[in-house]
Design an enzyme around this catalytic site. Structure first.
Site, short mmCIF file in Angstrom:
data_model
loop_
_atom_site.label_atom_id
_atom_site.label_comp_id
_atom_site.label_asym_id
_atom_site.label_seq_id
_atom_site.Cartn_x
_atom_site.Cartn_y
_atom_site.Cartn_z
N SER A 136 0.86 -1.20 0.00
CA SER A 136 0.00 0.00 0.00
C SER A 136 0.89 1.24 0.00
O SER A 136 2.05 1.19 0.43
CB SER A 136 -0.86 0.00 1.27
OG SER A 136 -1.45 1.25 1.49
N TYR A 149 -1.24 -0.75 10.56
CA TYR A 149 -1.57 -1.12 9.17
C TYR A 149 -0.42 -0.74 8.25
O TYR A 149 0.06 -1.57 7.45
CB TYR A 149 -2.88 -0.45 8.72
CG TYR A 149 -3.17 -0.73 7.26
CD1 TYR A 149 -3.54 -2.00 6.84
CD2 TYR A 149 -3.02 0.27 6.29
CE1 TYR A 149 -3.77 -2.28 5.50
CE2 TYR A 149 -3.24 0.00 4.94
CZ TYR A 149 -3.61 -1.27 4.56
OH TYR A 149 -3.82 -1.55 3.22
P1 NDP Z 1 -11.54 -5.97 0.63
O1 NDP Z 1 -11.95 -5.78 2.06
O2 NDP Z 1 -12.51 -5.57 -0.42
O3 NDP Z 1 -11.08 -7.47 0.38
C1 NDP Z 1 -10.23 -8.11 1.29
C2 NDP Z 1 -10.09 -9.57 0.96
O4 NDP Z 1 -9.21 -10.16 1.94
C3 NDP Z 1 -11.42 -10.32 1.05
O5 NDP Z 1 -11.52 -11.24 0.00
C4 NDP Z 1 -11.33 -11.04 2.38
O6 NDP Z 1 -12.05 -12.28 2.33
C5 NDP Z 1 -9.84 -11.31 2.48
N1 NDP Z 1 -9.48 -11.55 3.88
C6 NDP Z 1 -9.41 -10.65 4.89
N2 NDP Z 1 -9.16 -11.27 6.06
C7 NDP Z 1 -9.09 -12.61 5.78
C8 NDP Z 1 -8.90 -13.77 6.55
N3 NDP Z 1 -8.70 -13.73 7.89
N4 NDP Z 1 -8.89 -14.96 5.94
C9 NDP Z 1 -9.08 -15.05 4.60
N5 NDP Z 1 -9.26 -13.99 3.80
C10 NDP Z 1 -9.29 -12.78 4.40
O7 NDP Z 1 -10.18 -5.13 0.51
P2 NDP Z 1 -9.26 -4.76 -0.76
O8 NDP Z 1 -9.60 -5.56 -1.94
O9 NDP Z 1 -9.25 -3.29 -0.87
O10 NDP Z 1 -7.85 -5.16 -0.17
C11 NDP Z 1 -7.03 -6.17 -0.74
C12 NDP Z 1 -5.60 -5.89 -0.33
O11 NDP Z 1 -5.21 -4.63 -0.87
C13 NDP Z 1 -5.38 -5.79 1.18
O12 NDP Z 1 -4.17 -6.41 1.50
C14 NDP Z 1 -5.32 -4.28 1.43
O13 NDP Z 1 -4.55 -3.98 2.55
C15 NDP Z 1 -4.66 -3.81 0.15
N6 NDP Z 1 -4.89 -2.42 -0.20
C16 NDP Z 1 -6.16 -1.88 -0.31
C17 NDP Z 1 -6.30 -0.54 -0.68
C18 NDP Z 1 -7.63 0.12 -0.79
O14 NDP Z 1 -7.68 1.38 -0.75
N7 NDP Z 1 -8.72 -0.59 -0.95
C19 NDP Z 1 -5.14 0.29 -1.00
C20 NDP Z 1 -3.88 -0.37 -0.83
C21 NDP Z 1 -3.77 -1.66 -0.48
P3 NDP Z 1 -13.10 -12.79 3.45
O15 NDP Z 1 -13.57 -11.58 4.21
O16 NDP Z 1 -14.17 -13.46 2.66
O17 NDP Z 1 -12.31 -13.73 4.28
C1 8X3 Z 2 -5.08 1.40 1.84
C2 8X3 Z 2 -4.80 2.80 1.43
O1 8X3 Z 2 -4.37 5.14 2.31
O2 8X3 Z 2 -6.18 3.89 3.34
O3 8X3 Z 2 -3.90 0.69 1.94
O4 8X3 Z 2 -3.88 3.35 3.82
S1 8X3 Z 2 -4.80 3.82 2.81
#
Ligand code: NDP
Ligand code: 8X3
Length: 252
Positions: A136, A149
């Site tokens: 991120s 985080y």
């Molecule tokens: P979402 O919340 O939309 O999706 C997260 C995914 O992670 C879900 O499929 C969830 O599945 C899975 N997950 C979370 N905890 C568990 C667990 N304990 N076991 C299995 N699966 C798990 O988030 P994003 O798609 O936005 O995030 C994906 C990645 O990108 C993350 O690592 C996040 O930190 C990163 N990210 C996101 C950003 C954003 O602004 N959205 C920016 C930068 C990075 P389920 O709940 O079904 O288990």
């Molecule tokens: C998710 C983006 O800016 O909320 O990784 O940390 S931010």
């Protein structure tokens, strides 16, 4: 030849978008996540020979082992691992943060990513594969409430760079993707299910979409084998940096 990709966190956000884009591009996709019904829906849409649903909690080491050892024969030759599952819980500054939330964040974003990578490394080396890790912008740019985080994502970035170094000469490629503001379920999870807070964050900001990031991963996976994207930092045009903060002592 049909290639196989394992995407963690394929039930929502980036992971779900990647699952669809890779399946539509003709890849065999293994999608993980806790919400089995969402994985089943993707399997129903693309067929069991294109999408394999592996529902387990990524923090559960035994469940991860069981899911890997019960992969159907045709899904065992994994070419690409996308360590995407992750979360943030809360955005309280450190003095008000709950230790339990910090520990859950570390236990979700760090340990399973390391464990799964370690398990799949022999196969990825054998197949001269690719590892894509979801870090991120929070790994690089601190902000109030980002604390643990951001630290977990700094781990992901640095682990990715370290892997690159250790995998020198193996042909395995490693990429750290570092997105900024992107509308997924991320903020819903971070706020404990507060849809209004999530909507307010993204309103008028034209954030990135999950498909933007999925498209970047598909592009990386299709690059010629001699090309490695080390780090890819992606923000929406609407997002940039505000600078540092200065505290002034009210007694002076
Ligand atoms: P979402 O919340 O939309 O999706 C997260 C995914 O992670 C879900 O499929 C969830 O599945 C899975 N997950 C979370 N905890 C568990 C667990 N304990 N076991 C299995 N699966 C798990 O988030 P994003 O798609 O936005 O995030 C994906 C990645 O990108 C993350 O690592 C996040 O930190 C990163 N990210 C996101 C950003 C954003 O602004 N959205 C920016 C930068 C990075 P389920 O709940 O079904 O288990
Ligand atoms: C998710 C983006 O800016 O909320 O990784 O940390 S931010």
């Amino acid at each position: 030849m049909t290639k196989t990709i394992l995407i963690t966190g394929a039930t929502a956000g980036f992971g779900a978008a990647m699952a669809r884009q890779f399946a539509e591009a003709g890849w065999r996709v293994i999608g993980t996540g806790r919400r089995a019904e969402r994985l089943r829906a993707v399997a129903d849409e693309y067929g069991a020979d294109r999408f394999h649903a592996a529902a387990f909690d990524i923090r559960d080491a035994a469940a991860m082992d069981a899911a890997l050892s019960s992969l159907p024969e045709s899904f065992r030759e994994i070419d690409v691992l996308v360590n995407n599952a992750g979360l943030a819980i809360g955005n309280a500054p450190a003095p008000r943060a709950k230790l339990e939330d910090w520990l859950t964040t570390i236990e979700t974003n760090v340990t399973p990513l390391v464990r799964l990578t370690h398990k799949l490394l022999p196969k990825l080396i054998e197949r001269k594969g690719l590892i894509v890790n979801l870090s991120s912008v929070a790994a690089t740019y601190p902000y109030p409430g980002g604390n643990v985080y951001g630290a977990t994502k700094a781990f992901v970035t640095q682990f990715s760079l370290g892997l690159r170094s250790d995998l020198h000469g193996t042909g395995v490629r490693v990429t750290s993707i570092e997105p900024g503001l992107c509308e997924t379920e991320f903020t819903l999870v971070r706020t404990g299910g507060d849809q209004a807070a999530s909507d307010a964050l993204y309103k008028g900001a034209h954030p990135l979409t999950a498909d933007d990031i999925a498209g970047a991963v598909l592009w990386i996976a299709n690059l010629p084998p001699h090309v490695n994207i080390n780090r890819l930092e992606v923000m929406p045009v609407s997002q940039s940096w505000l600078g540092t903060q200065i505290f002034r002592d009210p007694q002076e």
